[in-house]
Design a protein around this motif. Structure first.
Motif, mmCIF file in Angstrom:
data_model
loop_
_atom_site.group_PDB
_atom_site.id
_atom_site.type_symbol
_atom_site.label_atom_id
_atom_site.label_comp_id
_atom_site.label_asym_id
_atom_site.label_seq_id
_atom_site.Cartn_x
_atom_site.Cartn_y
_atom_site.Cartn_z
ATOM 1 N N MET A 1 -6.489 5.352 54.299
ATOM 2 C CA MET A 1 -5.670 5.210 55.481
ATOM 3 C C MET A 1 -4.940 6.519 55.777
ATOM 4 N N LYS A 2 -4.500 7.208 54.722
ATOM 5 C CA LYS A 2 -3.779 8.460 54.927
ATOM 6 C C LYS A 2 -4.672 9.521 55.544
ATOM 7 N N LYS A 3 -5.943 9.555 55.136
ATOM 8 C CA LYS A 3 -6.870 10.539 55.695
ATOM 9 C C LYS A 3 -7.076 10.309 57.186
ATOM 10 N N ILE A 4 -7.206 9.058 57.580
ATOM 11 C CA ILE A 4 -7.391 8.737 58.994
ATOM 12 C C ILE A 4 -6.148 9.113 59.786
ATOM 13 N N LEU A 5 -4.985 8.822 59.243
ATOM 14 C CA LEU A 5 -3.739 9.136 59.921
ATOM 15 C C LEU A 5 -3.559 10.639 60.070
ATOM 16 N N ILE A 6 -3.844 11.377 59.023
ATOM 17 C CA ILE A 6 -3.714 12.835 59.087
ATOM 18 C C ILE A 6 -4.695 13.419 60.091
ATOM 19 N N THR A 7 -5.913 12.902 60.115
ATOM 20 C CA THR A 7 -6.905 13.367 61.085
ATOM 21 C C THR A 7 -6.452 13.070 62.510
ATOM 22 N N ALA A 8 -5.961 11.873 62.738
ATOM 23 C CA ALA A 8 -5.514 11.498 64.077
ATOM 24 C C ALA A 8 -4.338 12.364 64.520
ATOM 25 N N LEU A 9 -3.395 12.589 63.639
ATOM 26 C CA LEU A 9 -2.241 13.413 63.987
ATOM 27 C C LEU A 9 -2.645 14.862 64.234
ATOM 28 N N SER A 10 -3.610 15.361 63.496
ATOM 29 C CA SER A 10 -4.092 16.723 63.718
ATOM 30 C C SER A 10 -4.743 16.860 65.085
ATOM 31 N N VAL A 11 -5.531 15.874 65.463
ATOM 32 C CA VAL A 11 -6.176 15.898 66.782
ATOM 33 C C VAL A 11 -5.118 15.897 67.880
ATOM 34 N N PHE A 12 -4.102 15.066 67.741
ATOM 35 C CA PHE A 12 -3.054 15.017 68.756
ATOM 36 C C PHE A 12 -2.278 16.324 68.817
ATOM 37 N N ALA A 13 -2.014 16.918 67.682
ATOM 38 C CA ALA A 13 -1.280 18.188 67.680
ATOM 39 C C ALA A 13 -2.079 19.266 68.410
#
Length: 106
Positions: A1-13
């Motif tokens: 779950m953390k990997k998905i969250l980090i990926t999603a936040l990176s895309v948004f940034a």
């Protein structure tokens, strides 16, 4: 779950930073068309939200309506709606962080 969250936040940034550049520096899609930039950011964010099951109800409809407005020649309204959809994707990402820490506080 953390990997998905980090990926999603990176895309948004990255998509949020791309919107701060002028039209002459629009390296996202090779075009200076503001609608293409706005709709691309909204679609990218929406896909990332769907990946973590935190997409908001109206975002997908807003993206479809923005495409219809652009096809009808109402570019200004389409850009405004696409930017609103992108804003919703950013807010949905912030909601992911809040949902991870939700619970009773004693």
């Amino acid at each position: 779950m953390k990997k998905i969250l980090i990926t999603a936040l990176s895309v948004f940034a990255l998509t949020a930073q791309a919107n701060f550049l002028g039209a002459s520096h629009d390296w996202n899609n090779g075009s200076s068309d503001p609608f293409k930039s706005a709709i691309s950011a909204a679609e990218t964010g929406y896909k990332a939200n769907l990946a973590v099951n935190m997409a908001w109800r109206d975002t997908g409809k807003m993206i479809k309506d923005a495409k219809k407005l652009n096809a009808a020649g109402k570019t200004a309204a389409a850009v405004k709606l696409a930017n609103a959809a992108h804003h919703q994707t950013v807010q949905a990402t912030a909601q992911v962080d809040a949902a991870l820490t939700a619970g009773p506080r004693f």
